[in-house]
Design a protein around this motif. Structure first.
Motif, PDB file in Angstrom:
ATOM      1  N   MET A  46       0.826  -1.209   0.000  1.00 14.59           N
ATOM      2  CA  MET A  46       0.000   0.000   0.000  1.00 14.59           C
ATOM      3  C   MET A  46       0.860   1.258   0.000  1.00 14.59           C
ATOM      4  O   MET A  46       0.538   2.246  -0.677  1.00 14.59           O
ATOM      5  CB  MET A  46      -0.934   0.013   1.207  1.00 14.59           C
ATOM      6  N   ALA A  47       1.970   1.233   0.739  1.00 15.58           N
ATOM      7  CA  ALA A  47       2.866   2.382   0.787  1.00 15.58           C
ATOM      8  C   ALA A  47       3.478   2.646  -0.587  1.00 15.58           C
ATOM      9  O   ALA A  47       3.608   3.806  -1.004  1.00 15.58           O
ATOM     10  CB  ALA A  47       3.963   2.155   1.818  1.00 15.58           C
ATOM     11  N   GLU A  48       3.847   1.583  -1.290  1.00 15.73           N
ATOM     12  CA  GLU A  48       4.389   1.748  -2.641  1.00 15.73           C
ATOM     13  C   GLU A  48       3.349   2.347  -3.581  1.00 15.73           C
ATOM     14  O   GLU A  48       3.645   3.244  -4.363  1.00 15.73           O
ATOM     15  CB  GLU A  48       4.875   0.397  -3.188  1.00 15.73           C
ATOM     16  N   VAL A  54       0.977   9.704  -5.079  1.00 20.74           N
ATOM     17  CA  VAL A  54       1.413  11.030  -4.617  1.00 20.74           C
ATOM     18  C   VAL A  54       2.413  11.619  -5.615  1.00 20.74           C
ATOM     19  O   VAL A  54       2.393  12.826  -5.870  1.00 20.74           O
ATOM     20  CB  VAL A  54       2.025  10.954  -3.194  1.00 20.74           C
ATOM     21  N   GLY A  55       3.243  10.789  -6.190  1.00 19.70           N
ATOM     22  CA  GLY A  55       4.221  11.256  -7.170  1.00 19.70           C
ATOM     23  C   GLY A  55       3.565  11.900  -8.384  1.00 19.70           C
ATOM     24  O   GLY A  55       4.145  12.775  -9.015  1.00 19.70           O
ATOM     25  N   LYS A  58       2.968  15.804  -7.658  1.00 15.62           N
ATOM     26  CA  LYS A  58       4.055  16.715  -7.316  1.00 15.62           C
ATOM     27  C   LYS A  58       4.137  17.821  -8.341  1.00 15.62           C
ATOM     28  O   LYS A  58       4.026  17.612  -9.539  1.00 15.62           O
ATOM     29  CB  LYS A  58       5.380  15.966  -7.230  1.00 15.62           C
ATOM     30  N   VAL A  59       4.352  19.043  -7.839  1.00 21.24           N
ATOM     31  CA  VAL A  59       4.499  20.201  -8.719  1.00 21.24           C
ATOM     32  C   VAL A  59       5.968  20.380  -9.023  1.00 21.24           C
ATOM     33  O   VAL A  59       6.804  20.407  -8.124  1.00 21.24           O
ATOM     34  CB  VAL A  59       3.942  21.475  -8.029  1.00 21.24           C
ATOM     35  N   SER A  60       6.267  20.508 -10.295  1.00 18.75           N
ATOM     36  CA  SER A  60       7.668  20.647 -10.679  1.00 18.75           C
ATOM     37  C   SER A  60       8.058  22.106 -10.780  1.00 18.75           C
ATOM     38  O   SER A  60       7.358  22.967 -11.147  1.00 18.75           O
ATOM     39  CB  SER A  60       7.916  19.996 -12.038  1.00 18.75           C
TER      40      SER A  60
END
Length: 60
Positions: A46-48, A54-55, A58-60
């Motif tokens: 689940m963490a993976e 979430v990745g 992410k704002v670049s």
């Protein structure tokens, strides 16, 4: 002599009962450890998955 034999028999029976109790406790502990290992593996998965999700945000 008979009294000594009876005491020895009682001690052996008590020891046997204690051994059975320890064996049962060990089996329960082993089952609990297997459950913990399975839960840990599921949590890791689940963490993976969460990390991947979430990745994406992410704002670049």
């Amino acid at each position: 002599m008979v009294e000594s034999t009876a005491r020895i028999t009682a001690m052996i029976e008590h020891s046997s009962a204690e051994s059975q109790s320890i064996a049962a406790a060990s089996e329960e502990q082993s089952a609990s450890m297997e459950e913990i290992a399975a839960s840990s593996a599921a949590l890791s998965q689940m963490a993976e998955e969460l990390s991947g999700i979430v990745g994406e945000f992410k704002v670049s």
